[in-house]
Design a protein around this motif. Structure first.
Motif, PDB file in Angstrom:
ATOM      1  N   PRO A  63       0.967   9.388 -12.210  1.00  0.00           N
ATOM      2  CA  PRO A  63       0.411   8.023 -12.057  1.00  0.00           C
ATOM      3  C   PRO A  63       0.397   7.018 -13.328  1.00  0.00           C
ATOM      4  CG  PRO A  63      -1.223  10.063 -11.723  1.00  0.00           C
ATOM      5  CD  PRO A  63       0.342  10.648 -12.430  1.00  0.00           C
ATOM      6  N   ASP A  64       0.759   5.852 -12.851  1.00  0.00           N
ATOM      7  CA  ASP A  64       0.896   4.653 -13.857  1.00  0.00           C
ATOM      8  C   ASP A  64      -0.338   3.743 -13.619  1.00  0.00           C
ATOM      9  OD1 ASP A  64       1.582   2.344 -15.204  1.00  0.00           O
ATOM     10  OD2 ASP A  64       3.542   2.303 -14.912  1.00  0.00           O
ATOM     11  N   LEU A  65      -1.221   4.029 -14.307  1.00  0.00           N
ATOM     12  CA  LEU A  65      -2.592   3.293 -13.973  1.00  0.00           C
ATOM     13  C   LEU A  65      -2.456   1.839 -14.076  1.00  0.00           C
ATOM     14  CD1 LEU A  65      -5.142   5.713 -15.619  1.00  0.00           C
ATOM     15  CD2 LEU A  65      -4.467   5.569 -13.244  1.00  0.00           C
ATOM     16  N   ALA A  66      -1.687   1.292 -14.929  1.00  0.00           N
ATOM     17  CA  ALA A  66      -1.528  -0.170 -14.978  1.00  0.00           C
ATOM     18  C   ALA A  66      -0.736  -0.544 -13.955  1.00  0.00           C
ATOM     19  CB  ALA A  66      -0.772  -0.469 -16.476  1.00  0.00           C
ATOM     20  N   LEU A  93       0.882  -0.906   0.052  1.00  0.00           N
ATOM     21  CA  LEU A  93      -0.019   0.051  -0.046  1.00  0.00           C
ATOM     22  C   LEU A  93       0.879   1.238  -0.071  1.00  0.00           C
ATOM     23  CD1 LEU A  93      -2.766   1.156   0.136  1.00  0.00           C
ATOM     24  CD2 LEU A  93      -2.941   0.876   2.626  1.00  0.00           C
ATOM     25  N   ASP A  94       2.094   1.269   0.840  1.00  0.00           N
ATOM     26  CA  ASP A  94       3.039   2.358   1.009  1.00  0.00           C
ATOM     27  C   ASP A  94       3.159   2.627  -0.740  1.00  0.00           C
ATOM     28  OD1 ASP A  94       2.796   2.774   3.531  1.00  0.00           O
ATOM     29  OD2 ASP A  94       4.455   1.775   4.097  1.00  0.00           O
ATOM     30  N   ARG A  95       3.768   1.499  -1.367  1.00  0.00           N
ATOM     31  CA  ARG A  95       4.221   1.507  -2.711  1.00  0.00           C
ATOM     32  C   ARG A  95       3.316   2.079  -3.851  1.00  0.00           C
ATOM     33  NH1 ARG A  95       6.464  -3.564  -1.776  1.00  0.00           N
ATOM     34  NH2 ARG A  95       4.908  -4.541  -3.324  1.00  0.00           N
ATOM     35  N   ALA A  96       1.978   1.900  -3.413  1.00  0.00           N
ATOM     36  CA  ALA A  96       0.850   2.147  -4.440  1.00  0.00           C
ATOM     37  C   ALA A  96       0.853   3.938  -4.123  1.00  0.00           C
ATOM     38  CB  ALA A  96      -0.221   1.432  -4.330  1.00  0.00           C
ATOM     39  N   GLN A  97       0.711   4.319  -2.803  1.00  0.00           N
ATOM     40  CA  GLN A  97       0.449   5.557  -2.302  1.00  0.00           C
ATOM     41  C   GLN A  97       1.527   6.409  -3.108  1.00  0.00           C
ATOM     42  OE1 GLN A  97      -0.115   5.050   1.642  1.00  0.00           O
ATOM     43  NE2 GLN A  97      -2.156   5.693   1.375  1.00  0.00           N
ATOM     44  N   GLU A  98       2.785   5.965  -2.962  1.00  0.00           N
ATOM     45  CA  GLU A  98       4.210   6.603  -3.575  1.00  0.00           C
ATOM     46  C   GLU A  98       3.944   6.753  -5.067  1.00  0.00           C
ATOM     47  OE1 GLU A  98       7.577   4.340  -2.466  1.00  0.00           O
ATOM     48  OE2 GLU A  98       7.296   4.858  -0.260  1.00  0.00           O
ATOM     49  N   LEU A  99       3.503   5.870  -5.705  1.00  0.00           N
ATOM     50  CA  LEU A  99       3.442   5.880  -7.203  1.00  0.00           C
ATOM     51  C   LEU A  99       2.479   6.715  -7.782  1.00  0.00           C
ATOM     52  CD1 LEU A  99       4.329   4.462  -9.806  1.00  0.00           C
ATOM     53  CD2 LEU A  99       2.562   2.816  -9.262  1.00  0.00           C
TER      54      LEU A  99
END
Length: 391
Positions: A81-84, A70-76
């Motif tokens: 944004p890289d939706l894929a 979840l932390d990696r997703a929030q950083e991304l």
């Protein structure tokens, strides 16, 4: 996923993370969890706690993996944004469970390959582990809740009894035995609540027995405290009651002497003679002064003995006096029959006169044979009936 879908999923996962984190912290801070962590456990509780701790380690390990993704997703999401990639992290098998990250107690020498699972799968596995740990903590909490309050009750009663004992300046081996039993049960309950509270377990029944013994012992100590406060008054009252016993026994002896003179072949009860022995027991109490627990039993028994002796003497007197009363009652009946004969004009009847004279002689001769006198009066009564002078 669209950017809106990604943001919604991130918000939901963040809320889920915070809720799970709070639940995990609540579990760690639960009083029974803390007790289990700090206790030297044994038996069934030790076995199940070892299993629960292994599940707890797995739970935190899974939570760390979940939080990392979840932390990696929030950083991304914070950058371009890289939706894929975001979609893969939030919905795909994005959590890698590496063999080297498996907790030591869950490892095997036969290393399995790494595993990739989704966030939903991680949550499901965390939920299962959490339920296992929480169920074990709840079981221990229920067991302690069933037994510890009764132990607290026992400890409170024991402290109260010990306070009474200190005031009496004495010792009590029975109270020591009860206290040792309570301490032993407390240690067993603390170390193995699940085994202690198991259906058919002996500790609950043993604790009930100790509580009953403690209640009885505390009652005895309270009696001892009362006796110490009332000793002088109670022994003076006992002395007065023993004097009453002696007086009642003297009366019984006097009545006995009278009966032996006035009644032929009387069936007399044993002559009571306990007052002297009771006086000796009262005097012997002084040898136990300051041993108040011993005095409880001795003084109480003496009071019962005095009451019993007084009742026995009075019963014997009443029984022997009843023989004189029986003679007097027969005299009264004879005089009543004779008065009726005179009133009805049959006083000159020879047969009636003979029967009357025989009955009167028996009743006014000492010692009086009550059996023969009763037979004579009955014969006189029947003769009156035969000649028509009814009662």
């Amino acid at each position: 996923m669209s950017i809106e879908g990604v943001d919604f999923a991130l918000r939901r996962r963040a809320e889920e993370r915070d809720r799970i984190s709070g639940d995990l912290l609540d579990l760690d801070s639960h009083p029974s969890y803390q007790l289990l962590e700090g206790a030297r456990l044994t038996g069934e509780t030790r076995r199940r706690w070892d299993e629960a701790q292994a599940r707890a380690v797995t739970l935190w390990w899974l939570f760390d993996a979940y939080r990392g993704v979840l932390d990696r997703a929030q950083e991304l999401r914070a950058g371009k944004p890289d939706l894929a990639a975001l979609t893969a992290l939030l919905t795909g098998p994005s959590v890698e469970l590496k063999p080297e990250n498996v907790p030591v107690e869950k490892r095997s020498l036969l290393r399995a390959a790494g595993e990739w699972i989704t966030l939903d799968t991680v949550v499901a596995r965390m939920d299962a582990a959490y339920r296992d740990v929480a169920a074990m903590v709840a079981a221990a909490d229920d067991a302690w809740s069933a037994l510890l309050p009764r132990l607290e009750q026992a400890d409170s009663a024991r402290r109260s009894a010990q306070d009474l004992l200190r005031d009496l300046d004495g010792g009590d081996p029975d109270l020591d035995r009860i206290g040792a039993g309570i301490d032993r049960i407390r240690a067993a309950v603390t170390a193995d609540p699940l085994g202690s509270a198991a259906p058919g377990g002996k500790l609950g029944g043993e604790l009930d027995g100790l509580l009953a013994d403690l209640t009885a012992r505390r009652g005895l100590l309270e009696q001892a405290a009362r006796i110490r406060a009332e000793y002088g008054d109670r022994t003076r009252r006992l002395g007065a009651r023993i004097a009453q016993v002696a007086e009642a026994e003297n009366e019984a002896r006097s009545i006995r002497a009278t009966v032996l003179v006035k009644i032929a072949s009387p069936a007399l009860p044993a002559l009571p003679d306990q007052s002297a022995a009771l006086r000796n027991r009262l005097g012997a109490l002084e040898t136990a002064r300051d041993r108040w627990l011993e005095l409880v039993e001795r003084l109480t028994e003496l009071e019962r003995a005095v009451d019993g002796a007084l009742a026995s003497a009075r019963t014997a007197t009443e029984s022997m006096a009843g023989l004189i009363g029986r003679r007097d009652e027969l005299r009264g009946r004879l005089q009543a029959y004779h008065a009726k004969v005179v009133r009805l004009g049959s006083a000159e009847d020879a047969a009636l006169g003979e029967l009357y004279g025989e009955a009167r002689a028996l009743l006014w001769t000492a010692p009086c044979d009550l059996r023969k006198a009763t037979v004579a009066i009955t014969a006189y009564q029947r003769a009156i009936s035969r000649i028509g002078v009814a009662e």
